[in-house]
Design a protein around this motif. Structure first.
Motif, PDB file in Angstrom:
ATOM      1  N   LEU A 200       0.814  -1.221   0.000  1.00 20.06           N
ATOM      2  CA  LEU A 200       0.000   0.000   0.000  1.00 20.06           C
ATOM      3  C   LEU A 200       0.847   1.270   0.000  1.00 20.06           C
ATOM      4  O   LEU A 200       0.667   2.148  -0.849  1.00 20.06           O
ATOM      5  N   GLU A 201       1.782   1.358   0.947  1.00 19.03           N
ATOM      6  CA  GLU A 201       2.569   2.593   1.014  1.00 19.03           C
ATOM      7  C   GLU A 201       3.456   2.749  -0.224  1.00 19.03           C
ATOM      8  O   GLU A 201       3.593   3.851  -0.771  1.00 19.03           O
ATOM      9  N   ARG A 202       4.046   1.639  -0.664  1.00 15.75           N
ATOM     10  CA  ARG A 202       4.921   1.696  -1.838  1.00 15.75           C
ATOM     11  C   ARG A 202       4.145   2.233  -3.050  1.00 15.75           C
ATOM     12  O   ARG A 202       4.627   3.063  -3.810  1.00 15.75           O
ATOM     13  N   GLU A 203       2.924   1.747  -3.218  1.00 14.60           N
ATOM     14  CA  GLU A 203       2.097   2.198  -4.335  1.00 14.60           C
ATOM     15  C   GLU A 203       1.750   3.688  -4.175  1.00 14.60           C
ATOM     16  O   GLU A 203       1.775   4.445  -5.155  1.00 14.60           O
ATOM     17  N   GLY A 204       1.453   4.084  -2.938  1.00 12.74           N
ATOM     18  CA  GLY A 204       1.148   5.498  -2.674  1.00 12.74           C
ATOM     19  C   GLY A 204       2.327   6.384  -3.046  1.00 12.74           C
ATOM     20  O   GLY A 204       2.151   7.445  -3.669  1.00 12.74           O
ATOM     21  N   ILE A 205       3.521   5.954  -2.695  1.00 12.67           N
ATOM     22  CA  ILE A 205       4.721   6.740  -3.011  1.00 12.67           C
ATOM     23  C   ILE A 205       4.916   6.798  -4.529  1.00 12.67           C
ATOM     24  O   ILE A 205       5.268   7.838  -5.088  1.00 12.67           O
ATOM     25  N   LYS A 206       4.637   5.676  -5.195  1.00 10.75           N
ATOM     26  CA  LYS A 206       4.781   5.635  -6.658  1.00 10.75           C
ATOM     27  C   LYS A 206       3.817   6.640  -7.319  1.00 10.75           C
ATOM     28  O   LYS A 206       4.224   7.429  -8.183  1.00 10.75           O
ATOM     29  N   TRP A 207       2.576   6.640  -6.889  1.00 10.92           N
ATOM     30  CA  TRP A 207       1.600   7.592  -7.443  1.00 10.92           C
ATOM     31  C   TRP A 207       2.041   9.020  -7.125  1.00 10.92           C
ATOM     32  O   TRP A 207       1.966   9.905  -7.965  1.00 10.92           O
ATOM     33  N   ALA A 208       2.499   9.234  -5.883  1.00  9.14           N
ATOM     34  CA  ALA A 208       2.934  10.573  -5.476  1.00  9.14           C
ATOM     35  C   ALA A 208       4.084  11.049  -6.361  1.00  9.14           C
ATOM     36  O   ALA A 208       4.090  12.191  -6.830  1.00  9.14           O
ATOM     37  N   GLN A 209       5.039  10.148  -6.617  1.00  8.78           N
ATOM     38  CA  GLN A 209       6.186  10.557  -7.434  1.00  8.78           C
ATOM     39  C   GLN A 209       5.769  10.898  -8.860  1.00  8.78           C
ATOM     40  O   GLN A 209       6.315  11.811  -9.479  1.00  8.78           O
ATOM     41  N   GLU A 210       4.787  10.177  -9.372  1.00 10.87           N
ATOM     42  CA  GLU A 210       4.285  10.509 -10.720  1.00 10.87           C
ATOM     43  C   GLU A 210       3.649  11.890 -10.740  1.00 10.87           C
ATOM     44  O   GLU A 210       3.826  12.658 -11.683  1.00 10.87           O
TER      45      GLU A 210
END
Ligand code: 2NE
Length: 275
Positions: A200-210
């Motif tokens: 969950l957090e990893r995906e959140g960070i990925k979306w945030a970075q995009e």
């Protein structure tokens, strides 16, 4: 990712890393239900994220799992401090201060992403709802409980929910108070995607970075534009505030101010009346 604690609170965790703030409700023994203090702390953290020009995205989540192994994003207002006129703070004053928090999250010109593991229920469901994006863990459970527990959110909780899932589904959610799993939430358009809870957090960070690779002004104007469609004059105020911001950044806007300060008539003659 290395998170740096910004400030230590009683009911929440507030951390930052490159361009991203993370706000975590930290009352897992109550399924992350909020009391007035929790909301005041959340409000302060979100204000800080709003003011910090290095922050473009806020991840909003709940601490967990609890010692019983269960996860929660937030289970709404803490029913154990609910008095006659709201949720009672340490001074004995009843409050519904979560409504202020809803407006802040909605209007702040940063992208707020809810990361939902486990329960997003009642006022906790409304909190994920008003975030710009929601990433659900595969164990996420969504629902409203108001009519079952003697409460309701007829603000964003009703009207914005209906904008997202449609009138029939929104009425079903509120009138029957059922719980919905992540897959059902995805099918209703209530969440953007589902990932395994450990991602969950990893995906959140990925979306945030995009998001962070994009133009801040374009994103802020788009957020205000999406809000303006639903939020009446308050929404138009937000959108127009961005127009004023951009105007101040032009030479034409600056000429008006400069002329006033120099006690001379403004000269707008050189600026074109664009088609
Ligand atoms: C969230 C849910 C479905 C979880 O169920 P389960 O079975 O997994 O857990 P359990 O045993 O109910 O909860 C674990 C502990 O957390 C406390 C419980 O009392 C329990 O404590 P102990 O017995 O272990 O001491 N807890 C959970 N939610 C709480 C809450 N909201 N306030 C205080 N304590 C809470 C299940 O727990 C549930 O249905 N919770 C209540 C959801 C709810 O009705 N929330 C309020 C809706 S109204 C609202 O939020 C609101 C509004 O409508 C308008 C404006 C502002 C707020």
């Amino acid at each position: 990712t290395t998170w740096k604690t910004v400030k230590t609170y009683e009911d929440i965790l507030y951390e930052k890393t490159d361009g991203i703030a993370k706000v975590t409700i930290n009352r897992p023994h109550k399924r992350n239900a909020f009391r007035p203090k929790t909301v005041f702390e959340l409000y302060e953290a979100f204000c800080d994220a709003r003011e910090d020009t290095s922050i473009g995205v806020v991840l909003f989540t709940g601490a967990g799992p609890h010692t019983d192994g269960k996860y929660a994003f937030c289970s709404g207002g803490d029913q154990s401090v609910r008095g006659q006129a709201g949720y009672v703070d340490d001074a004995g004053i009843p409050r519904l201060n979560v409504l202020d928090l809803q407006r802040l999250i909605r209007s702040m010109p940063k992208v707020v992403i809810a990361l939902v593991a486990g329960y997003a229920i009642g006022g906790g469901h409304v909190l994920h709802l008003i975030c710009d994006l929601t990433i659900a863990a595969d164990n996420a459970i969504f629902g409203q409980t108001g009519p079952k527990v003697g409460s309701f959110d007829g603000g964003f909780g009703a009207s914005y929910l209906a904008r997202i899932v449609g009138q029939k589904k929104a009425r079903e959610i509120w009138f029957l108070c059922r719980q919905y799993n992540a897959q059902q939430a995805l099918e209703m358009g209530l969440v953007n995607c589902i990932v395994p809870v450990e991602d969950l957090e990893r995906e959140g960070i990925k979306w945030a970075q995009e998001v962070l690779e994009k133009s801040p002004i374009a994103i802020r104007c788009l957020k205000a534009a999406f809000n303006a469609d639903c939020d009446g004059q308050a929404g138009l105020q937000e959108l127009a505030g961005n127009a004023t911001l951009l105007y101040y950044m032009t030479e034409e806007g600056a000429e008006g101010k400069q002329a006033f300060l120099e006690k001379r008539p403004p000269n707008f003659r050189d600026f074109p009346w664009l088609p």
